[in-house]
Motif scaffolding. Structure first.
Motif, PDB file in Angstrom:
ATOM      1  N   UNK A  15      -2.176   0.212   7.572  1.00 11.42           N
ATOM      2  CA  UNK A  15      -0.907   0.645   6.988  1.00 11.42           C
ATOM      3  C   UNK A  15       0.080  -0.517   7.065  1.00 11.42           C
ATOM      4  N   UNK A  16      -0.146  -1.510   6.215  1.00 12.78           N
ATOM      5  CA  UNK A  16       0.682  -2.723   6.214  1.00 12.78           C
ATOM      6  C   UNK A  16       1.550  -2.842   4.965  1.00 12.78           C
ATOM      7  N   UNK A  17       1.886  -1.708   4.382  1.00 14.77           N
ATOM      8  CA  UNK A  17       2.731  -1.770   3.213  1.00 14.77           C
ATOM      9  C   UNK A  17       1.967  -2.191   1.980  1.00 14.77           C
ATOM     10  N   UNK A  18       2.662  -2.235   0.853  1.00 16.01           N
ATOM     11  CA  UNK A  18       2.060  -2.615  -0.423  1.00 16.01           C
ATOM     12  C   UNK A  18       3.188  -2.971  -1.372  1.00 16.01           C
TER      13      UNK A  18
ATOM     14  N   UNK B 233     -10.118   1.531   6.294  1.00 21.94           N
ATOM     15  CA  UNK B 233      -9.544   2.464   5.325  1.00 21.94           C
ATOM     16  C   UNK B 233      -8.089   2.099   5.070  1.00 21.94           C
ATOM     17  N   UNK B 234      -7.722   2.071   3.794  1.00 19.20           N
ATOM     18  CA  UNK B 234      -6.337   1.765   3.407  1.00 19.20           C
ATOM     19  C   UNK B 234      -5.871   2.831   2.436  1.00 19.20           C
ATOM     20  N   UNK B 235      -4.623   3.278   2.565  1.00 18.95           N
ATOM     21  CA  UNK B 235      -4.087   4.286   1.659  1.00 18.95           C
ATOM     22  C   UNK B 235      -2.615   4.016   1.378  1.00 18.95           C
ATOM     23  N   UNK B 236      -2.172   4.385   0.189  1.00 16.10           N
ATOM     24  CA  UNK B 236      -0.762   4.253  -0.174  1.00 16.10           C
ATOM     25  C   UNK B 236      -0.484   5.151  -1.366  1.00 16.10           C
ATOM     26  N   UNK B 237       0.776   5.235  -1.793  1.00 18.52           N
ATOM     27  CA  UNK B 237       1.151   6.101  -2.901  1.00 18.52           C
ATOM     28  C   UNK B 237       1.502   5.319  -4.146  1.00 18.52           C
ATOM     29  N   UNK B 238       1.128   5.867  -5.310  1.00 18.64           N
ATOM     30  CA  UNK B 238       1.513   5.275  -6.590  1.00 18.64           C
ATOM     31  C   UNK B 238       2.194   6.352  -7.434  1.00 18.64           C
ATOM     32  N   UNK B 239       3.274   6.009  -8.159  1.00 16.96           N
ATOM     33  CA  UNK B 239       3.974   7.013  -8.968  1.00 16.96           C
ATOM     34  C   UNK B 239       3.164   7.362 -10.211  1.00 16.96           C
TER      35      UNK B 239
ATOM     36  N   UNK C  17      -8.460   7.845 -13.101  1.00 17.48           N
ATOM     37  CA  UNK C  17      -7.756   7.924 -14.381  1.00 17.48           C
ATOM     38  C   UNK C  17      -7.528   6.557 -15.017  1.00 17.48           C
ATOM     39  N   UNK C  18      -7.970   5.501 -14.352  1.00 16.62           N
ATOM     40  CA  UNK C  18      -7.729   4.148 -14.838  1.00 16.62           C
ATOM     41  C   UNK C  18      -9.025   3.478 -15.274  1.00 16.62           C
ATOM     42  N   UNK C  19      -8.878   2.537 -16.174  1.00 20.26           N
ATOM     43  CA  UNK C  19      -9.981   1.663 -16.525  1.00 20.26           C
ATOM     44  C   UNK C  19      -9.784   0.334 -15.814  1.00 20.26           C
ATOM     45  N   UNK C  20      -9.924  -0.760 -16.549  1.00 14.86           N
ATOM     46  CA  UNK C  20      -9.702  -2.088 -15.977  1.00 14.86           C
ATOM     47  C   UNK C  20      -8.243  -2.477 -16.211  1.00 14.86           C
ATOM     48  N   UNK C  21      -7.498  -2.668 -15.136  1.00 11.56           N
ATOM     49  CA  UNK C  21      -6.077  -2.987 -15.230  1.00 11.56           C
ATOM     50  C   UNK C  21      -5.745  -4.131 -14.281  1.00 11.56           C
ATOM     51  N   UNK C  22      -4.663  -4.823 -14.562  1.00 13.23           N
ATOM     52  CA  UNK C  22      -4.166  -5.880 -13.685  1.00 13.23           C
ATOM     53  C   UNK C  22      -2.861  -5.414 -13.072  1.00 13.23           C
ATOM     54  N   UNK C  23      -2.755  -5.467 -11.751  1.00 12.94           N
ATOM     55  CA  UNK C  23      -1.579  -4.984 -11.040  1.00 12.94           C
ATOM     56  C   UNK C  23      -1.146  -6.023 -10.013  1.00 12.94           C
ATOM     57  N   UNK C  24       0.103  -5.954  -9.549  1.00 10.13           N
ATOM     58  CA  UNK C  24       0.530  -6.867  -8.480  1.00 10.13           C
ATOM     59  C   UNK C  24      -0.308  -6.657  -7.221  1.00 10.13           C
ATOM     60  N   UNK C  25      -0.657  -7.735  -6.556  1.00  7.81           N
ATOM     61  CA  UNK C  25      -1.507  -7.659  -5.380  1.00  7.81           C
ATOM     62  C   UNK C  25      -0.786  -7.132  -4.156  1.00  7.81           C
ATOM     63  N   UNK C  26      -1.567  -6.729  -3.174  1.00  8.09           N
ATOM     64  CA  UNK C  26      -1.041  -6.281  -1.881  1.00  8.09           C
ATOM     65  C   UNK C  26      -1.993  -6.754  -0.799  1.00  8.09           C
ATOM     66  N   UNK C  27      -1.518  -6.804   0.430  1.00 14.75           N
ATOM     67  CA  UNK C  27      -2.358  -7.262   1.527  1.00 14.75           C
ATOM     68  C   UNK C  27      -3.528  -6.306   1.746  1.00 14.75           C
ATOM     69  N   UNK C  28      -3.293  -4.999   1.548  1.00 10.07           N
ATOM     70  CA  UNK C  28      -4.365  -4.037   1.713  1.00 10.07           C
ATOM     71  C   UNK C  28      -5.461  -4.207   0.680  1.00 10.07           C
TER      72      UNK C  28
END
Length: 307
Positions: A27-30, A132-138, A165-176
């Motif tokens: 749980x190191x943020x994202x 295991x890593x978990x976080x929330x997405x809107x 619900x997603x295919x191949x997407x590019x998103x900002x990275x996170x440490x997790x």
């Protein structure tokens, strides 16, 4: 790369001579953690798992203090308190006495690859069996329907037939995310869960999402983790949200539109994702934010008063 081992130190009160393998929850943020899923879940685990600090990281090497300044308290004519940031590895136990670990703290601003390698060293040293890593997405989903999530893993067998619900997407990275990628490349098992948080609750603590996250961790790890507090918190949270929606016509209209969209999707409409819908059916994220500004502030205040 500088020596990763120099980033952390083992605490003297942690008995490392006796092997105690277990799962590691990170749980190191994202880049984004809608619903403050990590904060609520991490706090719950620390309150219920009888934690002891196994290792601490040198955050002075990792954080941009001017980018997110720690809070200090000034009393009359002197400074009396400083909330120093900490990145800690805790060892905890579940209700059956099974050992597991929690790595929590602020997401590092610098030296991501070095941090990841340091965590990998700890994984090997402590005999970590799964990360295991978990976080929330809107997401454009209503709070009145079952909580959805996107599962991902270094080994597809860890998540079974979980649909995305997603295919191949590019998103900002996170440490997790980087940790999961690098662990997989090194032959370690890691799994993550992105909880789908209603757009209009992204800025508030959403206990329902944290409970769903806890349940996902239990399912994939077999840990017997207590959930009573989160169940109670989620029920109170839902009641407060329902009361606010009942008193806000615009909020009610948006929620009903989301419910119709969700139900249509479940009933079998062929769409590539929950986000692929007619623009006229549902307000945009910006419109949601504008319409719900006062609503969100009230819900957040209610959560703060109960905590």
């Amino acid at each position: 790369m500088q020596n990763p081992s120099a980033l952390y130190r083992f605490e003297t009160d942690a008995d490392l001579d006796v092997p105690r393998p277990g799962v590691l929850v990170v749980a190191l943020g994202a880049f984004i953690d809608a619903g403050h899923i990590q904060q609520v879940l991490g706090g719950h685990l620390l309150e219920t798992g009888d934690p002891e600090v196994v290792a601490s990281f040198d955050v002075d090497q990792l954080l941009d203090y001017r980018g997110r300044r720690p809070a200090m308290v000034f009393d009359t004519n002197r400074w009396v308190e400083y909330e120093d940031p900490a990145m800690l590895l805790h060892r905890l136990t579940d209700r059956d006495g099974q050992t597991y670990y929690l790595l929590s703290g602020p997401e590092p601003d610098y030296q991501w690859e070095r941090v990841v390698e340091a965590v990998r060293e700890l994984v090997v040293r402590l005999g970590i069996t799964l990360v295991v890593h978990t976080h929330g997405i809107p997401m454009a989903v209503p709070h009145t329907r079952p909580v959805g999530m996107t599962a991902h893993a270094t080994d597809a067998s860890l998540i079974g037939d979980a649909a995305s619900p997603f295919g191949r997407v590019q998103v900002p990275g996170s440490i997790g995310a980087l940790l999961e990628l690098r662990l997989g490349e090194a032959g370690h098992q890691a799994v993550g869960f992105a909880i789908h948080v209603p757009h209009y609750l992204a800025g508030s603590e959403w206990a329902e999402g944290a409970l769903a996250s806890l349940n996902a961790i239990v399912d994939v790890t077999g840990l017997n983790l207590p959930n009573d507090h989160l169940v109670t918190l989620a029920r109170a949270n839902q009641q407060a949200i329902a009361a606010e929606v009942d008193q806000n016509d615009e909020a009610g209209q948006v929620v009903r539109a989301l419910e119709q969209q969700y139900d249509a999707f479940v009933e079998g409409q062929q769409r590539p994702s929950l986000l692929a819908t007619e623009a006229s059916q549902i307000p945009s994220a910006d419109e949601l934010g504008a319409d719900f500004e006062n609503f969100l502030r009230t819900v957040a205040d209610d959560d703060t008063d109960r905590s």
